[in-house]
Enzyme design. Structure first.
Site, PDB file in Angstrom:
ATOM      1  N   GLY A  46       0.776  -1.242   0.000  1.00  0.00           N
ATOM      2  CA  GLY A  46       0.000   0.000   0.000  1.00  0.00           C
ATOM      3  C   GLY A  46       0.804   1.286   0.000  1.00  0.00           C
ATOM      4  N   GLU A 100       4.098   4.062   5.995  1.00  0.00           N
ATOM      5  CA  GLU A 100       2.885   3.239   5.860  1.00  0.00           C
ATOM      6  C   GLU A 100       1.800   4.045   5.147  1.00  0.00           C
ATOM      7  OE1 GLU A 100       1.416   0.642   5.431  1.00  0.00           O
ATOM      8  OE2 GLU A 100       0.974  -0.371   7.322  1.00  0.00           O
ATOM      9  N   ASP A 104      -5.238   2.173  10.718  1.00  0.00           N
ATOM     10  CA  ASP A 104      -6.684   2.075  10.949  1.00  0.00           C
ATOM     11  C   ASP A 104      -6.893   1.673  12.410  1.00  0.00           C
ATOM     12  OD1 ASP A 104      -9.417   1.670  10.601  1.00  0.00           O
ATOM     13  OD2 ASP A 104      -9.222  -0.065   9.309  1.00  0.00           O
ATOM     14  N   ASP A 160      -5.781  -0.181  -2.019  1.00  0.00           N
ATOM     15  CA  ASP A 160      -6.566  -0.991  -2.958  1.00  0.00           C
ATOM     16  C   ASP A 160      -7.957  -1.323  -2.454  1.00  0.00           C
ATOM     17  OD1 ASP A 160      -5.577  -2.843  -0.902  1.00  0.00           O
ATOM     18  OD2 ASP A 160      -6.434  -4.383  -2.198  1.00  0.00           O
TER      19      ASP A 160
HETATM   20  P1  5GP Z   1      -5.059  -1.842  10.847  1.00  0.00           P
HETATM   21  O1  5GP Z   1      -4.260  -3.030  11.286  1.00  0.00           O
HETATM   22  O2  5GP Z   1      -4.473  -0.523  11.270  1.00  0.00           O
HETATM   23  O3  5GP Z   1      -6.514  -1.960  11.230  1.00  0.00           O
HETATM   24  O4  5GP Z   1      -5.125  -1.902   9.282  1.00  0.00           O
HETATM   25  C1  5GP Z   1      -4.063  -1.661   8.512  1.00  0.00           C
HETATM   26  C2  5GP Z   1      -4.268  -2.146   7.113  1.00  0.00           C
HETATM   27  O5  5GP Z   1      -5.651  -2.294   6.730  1.00  0.00           O
HETATM   28  C3  5GP Z   1      -3.704  -1.111   6.185  1.00  0.00           C
HETATM   29  O6  5GP Z   1      -2.313  -1.309   6.003  1.00  0.00           O
HETATM   30  C4  5GP Z   1      -4.514  -1.320   4.950  1.00  0.00           C
HETATM   31  O7  5GP Z   1      -3.929  -2.331   4.170  1.00  0.00           O
HETATM   32  C5  5GP Z   1      -5.863  -1.789   5.436  1.00  0.00           C
HETATM   33  N1  5GP Z   1      -6.848  -0.676   5.492  1.00  0.00           N
HETATM   34  C6  5GP Z   1      -7.353  -0.087   6.594  1.00  0.00           C
HETATM   35  N2  5GP Z   1      -8.235   0.885   6.274  1.00  0.00           N
HETATM   36  C7  5GP Z   1      -8.261   0.912   4.908  1.00  0.00           C
HETATM   37  C8  5GP Z   1      -8.990   1.713   3.953  1.00  0.00           C
HETATM   38  O8  5GP Z   1      -9.796   2.602   4.275  1.00  0.00           O
HETATM   39  N3  5GP Z   1      -8.753   1.438   2.645  1.00  0.00           N
HETATM   40  C9  5GP Z   1      -7.893   0.465   2.225  1.00  0.00           C
HETATM   41  N4  5GP Z   1      -7.745   0.310   0.908  1.00  0.00           N
HETATM   42  N5  5GP Z   1      -7.203  -0.302   3.099  1.00  0.00           N
HETATM   43  C10 5GP Z   1      -7.389  -0.083   4.426  1.00  0.00           C
END
Ligand code: 5GP
Length: 176
Positions: A46, A100, A104, A160
């Site tokens: 990403g 990064e 999220d 994506d």
């Molecule tokens: P976390 O572990 O912080 O919940 O999520 C991280 C990963 O989830 C990010 O590196 C990404 O790949 C994916 N992700 C989280 N939110 C989004 C979003 O709104 N759009 C996309 N395309 N990927 C997301």
């Protein structure tokens, strides 16, 4: 309005505003790490576009590592094991900045930080283009944030939807 696979997305962050903010972030990093040598660890896939644009504006002596985070089921009862693939640079005693695309919930970043810290880096900071504070429940918020955004799914500029949309030069938000 654009269509990616079966979903519709609306314009959210323009290419111009992303570039402007990235220049500011790079300026901040250049100032904070002045005179130091930095290892940037880019989290694929990403962050590929963000990293490309950010690093063009970095004027520090630096190494750039590209890694992927993978999860697999261990053979033991410990269950899911996470590892970082592709880290060939020695980060022991190095000042590291993780690059990064989005933080999220923060679960992924917590795992990355844990693994990189175990490699003995001197310092560790996170630069994330996007941050969703309302979804965040982790221990490692980004030190450098491009945009804090609401808790809605976004695509484009490296991010994506089922592997599509990464090539878009702007960021789009899923329509309700
Ligand atoms: P976390 O572990 O912080 O919940 O999520 C991280 C990963 O989830 C990010 O590196 C990404 O790949 C994916 N992700 C989280 N939110 C989004 C979003 O709104 N759009 C996309 N395309 N990927 C997301």
């Amino acid at each position: 309005m654009i269509q990616v696979l079966d979903k519709r997305f609306t314009a959210f962050l323009s290419a111009g505003s992303i570039q402007e903010r990235i220049r500011e972030m790079a300026g901040q990093i250049n100032a904070d790490y002045k005179g130091k040598e930095v290892t940037f660890v880019v989290i694929l896939n990403g962050a590929f576009m963000f990293a490309g644009d950010l690093l063009k504006h970095i004027q520090l002596d630096c190494e750039i590592a590209f890694v992927k985070v993978s999860s697999y089921k261990g053979t033991e009862s410990s269950g899911r094991v996470d590892e970082i693939i592709g880290l060939t640079n020695d980060i022991a005693d190095r000042d590291v900045v993780i690059v990064e695309d989005i933080v999220d919930t923060g679960i992924t970043m917590d795992k990355i930080v844990k693994i990189l810290n175990a490699n003995g880096c001197r310092s560790l900071q996170i630069a994330s283009l996007l941050f969703k504070p309302d979804a965040f429940n982790g221990k490692n918020p980004p030190h450098y944030t491009g945009f804090s955004i609401e808790n809605k799914f976004v695509v484009g500029y490296g991010l994506d939807y089922n592997e599509h949309g990464r090539n878009l030069d702007a960021i789009y938000q899923l329509t309700d």
